[in-house]
Write an enzyme that holds these catalytic residues in place. Structure first.
Site, mmCIF file in Angstrom:
data_model
loop_
_atom_site.group_PDB
_atom_site.id
_atom_site.type_symbol
_atom_site.label_atom_id
_atom_site.label_comp_id
_atom_site.label_asym_id
_atom_site.label_seq_id
_atom_site.Cartn_x
_atom_site.Cartn_y
_atom_site.Cartn_z
ATOM 1 N N TYR A 142 11.531 1.084 2.979
ATOM 2 C CA TYR A 142 10.577 0.520 2.472
ATOM 3 C C TYR A 142 9.376 1.308 1.536
ATOM 4 C CZ TYR A 142 5.694 -1.841 2.403
ATOM 5 O OH TYR A 142 4.461 -2.308 2.098
ATOM 6 N N ASP A 237 10.514 9.413 -0.641
ATOM 7 C CA ASP A 237 9.383 8.939 -0.162
ATOM 8 C C ASP A 237 9.220 9.296 1.279
ATOM 9 O OD1 ASP A 237 7.362 7.282 0.758
ATOM 10 O OD2 ASP A 237 8.239 5.206 0.065
ATOM 11 N N LYS A 265 -0.356 8.155 4.505
ATOM 12 C CA LYS A 265 -0.537 8.142 5.903
ATOM 13 C C LYS A 265 -1.471 9.418 6.224
ATOM 14 C CE LYS A 265 2.093 4.289 6.547
ATOM 15 N NZ LYS A 265 3.426 3.792 5.809
HETATM 16 C C1 LIG Z 1 3.657 3.092 4.508
HETATM 17 C C2 LIG Z 1 4.574 3.134 3.387
HETATM 18 C C3 LIG Z 1 4.306 3.106 2.074
HETATM 19 C C4 LIG Z 1 3.153 2.271 1.669
HETATM 20 O O1 LIG Z 1 1.921 3.097 1.907
HETATM 21 P P1 LIG Z 1 0.613 2.170 1.718
HETATM 22 O O2 LIG Z 1 -0.495 3.121 2.081
HETATM 23 O O3 LIG Z 1 0.691 1.181 2.959
HETATM 24 O O4 LIG Z 1 0.688 1.566 0.507
HETATM 25 C C5 LIG Z 1 5.293 3.444 1.163
HETATM 26 N N1 LIG Z 1 6.417 4.028 1.881
HETATM 27 C C6 LIG Z 1 6.661 4.591 2.812
HETATM 28 C C7 LIG Z 1 7.911 5.120 3.429
HETATM 29 C C8 LIG Z 1 5.786 4.015 3.914
HETATM 30 O O5 LIG Z 1 5.788 4.162 5.214
#
Ligand SMILES: *Cc1c(COP(=O)(O)O)cnc(C)c1O
Length: 420
Positions: A142, A237, A265
């Site tokens: 994701y 990511d 995060k």
């Molecule tokens: C949470 C997450 C996102 C999106 O971040 P948001 O702050 O919710 O937009 C993108 N990539 C990964 C791997 C994530 O865990």
């Protein structure tokens, strides 16, 4: 009717589904989402004054638990001076310098307000830098809710894809290719079929948004090599894994260095922050130096930058060792209870301070390994734990997050809550 129930009815009137992010709706869990009013340490309390041990932790940012004293102090001090300037300020400078100093493979960083924005910028930057249009992602990873990433595997040739959300145009979907996680053969096929077209390969080096699909270092190395053989960037990511599995995330843990990395995060300590980082020669493609545009009215928000810096300063090597030990302890407590009750079909997959409940004793490495009864079984587990005062992220595919506040008395309390 309890207050959460009443609030949810009201919320559904004024907000689609009553929520501002879909997973919060408890969809499929046959219970009403709890409206959380406050949090302290490892605990949250809802509007009905029910208290829960929190294993969601805002989906990861709160690695020290709720209201960590140092982070709180930093936010208060920042607020005391004002909280938005839309100008250059010393707060983002301090955080950027701290990151560049402590993460050997990044030379520059650009802050924004969410993980999604960070990935969106990384996509554009990779295209701008390489002059190519297509990106590759993996099913089971994701990357936020930007159009380019709301794409799932199609039924055609290797890499063909279609939108996974209405509102994403088929034209846009053509520029994202989706490959099965862990499948090098399919990836090679895809790269060959699109030779000279791939700007970047995006991967969650620790896929933790569709369960916890731990990949091998060998696999990540191959991704790097294949990306570079094809003059494409490798983008990690690390929005979840960054600052969680090690200060420098999976890149530090494995020694496999991506060309660009996205953070979110934990980097904001619970405030809205995202970031893209990498080598200067790539990062300086961004405006105002380079031709790739990116901007943000609230980017580098002082309170958020201060919360981030206060958090990052606490993340010592020993911190990660302790947190992983606490995590193992928690998993053991859960597991002992599960086998003695009606959840003996479950295993707990754990990595660093993340863990995931899955009703299977097989190895789970890709989406297709996930058992079909995952949701059905999870709703039973979730409900039973919620009734005992234990709060998991309200979806079977979400992992559980530990914080340093989950220790000592909290673990005793967890045992008591489970076995009572
Ligand atoms: C949470 C997450 C996102 C999106 O971040 P948001 O702050 O919710 O937009 C993108 N990539 C990964 C791997 C994530 O865990």
């Amino acid at each position: 009717m309890d207050k959460s129930h009443e609030y949810f009815l009201r919320a559904k009137n004024v907000t689609p589904g009553g929520v501002h992010s879909p997973v919060r709706s408890f969809k499929g869990l046959h219970t009403t989402p709890r409206f959380i009013q406050e949090g302290r340490g490892a605990y949250i309390k809802d509007v009905d004054q029910q208290q829960y041990i929190d294993f969601c932790m805002s989906f990861g940012p709160l690695i020290f638990g709720h209201q960590d004293a140092d982070v709180k102090q930093a936010i208060i001090e920042a607020l005391d001076r004002g909280w938005s300037y839309g100008a250059t300020e010393p707060y983002s400078l301090e955080l950027a310098e701290f990151m560049v100093k402590n993460i050997p493979f990044i030379e520059q960083v650009r802050f924004m307000n969410s993980g999604t924005e960070a990935v969106m910028t990384a996509v554009r930057l990779a295209r701008g830098y390489t002059g190519k249009n297509k990106i590759i992602k993996f099913s089971g990873c994701y990357h936020g809710h930007l159009d380019s990433m709301l794409i799932k595997a199609g039924s055609g040739l290797a890499g063909t894809a279609e939108a996974s959300s209405k509102g994403v145009t088929p034209k846009l979907a053509q520029d994202t290719l989706v490959v099965e996680l862990g499948d090098i053969k399919e990836l090679k096929k895809c790269l060959k079929a699109h030779q000279g077209e791939i700007a970047a390969i995006f991967v969650e080096p620790l896929p933790a948004n569709n369960g916890l699909l731990i990949q091998t270092e060998e696999y990540l190395k191959t991704l790097r090599d294949l990306a570079h053989e094809n003059q494409a960037l490798l983008v990690f990511d690390e929005v979840i894994s960054g600052f969680r599995v090690a200060f420098g995330g999976m890149a530090e843990k494995t020694g496999i260095i991506p060309d660009l990395v996205t953070y979110g995060k934990i980097i904001g300590g619970g405030m809205p922050v995202g970031a893209v980082a990498g080598k200067k020669k790539v990062m300086e493609m961004l405006a105002p130096i380079g031709p790739v545009y990116q901007a943000g009215t609230l980017s580098g928000n002082p309170a958020a930058m201060k919360a981030g810096l206060a958090s990052l300063k606490k993340l010592t090597p020993q911190f990660y060792i302790d947190l992983e030990n606490q995590t193992k302890e928690v998993c053991k407590i859960f597991h002992e209870w599960m086998i003695a009750h009606h959840f003996s079909d479950y295993q707990i997959i754990q990595f660093s301070s993340l863990f995931w409940f899955v009703p299977s004793h097989q190895k789970i490495k890709t989406l297709t390994d996930i058992p079909h009864n995952l949701n059905e079984r999870f709703f039973e587990l979730f409900k039973e734990l919620l009734n005992k005062g234990i709060y998991l992220a309200p979806n079977a595919y979400e992992v559980s997050f530990m914080s340093s506040a989950h220790q000592g008395q909290v673990l005793e309390d967890l045992k008591n809550k489970l076995w009572k």
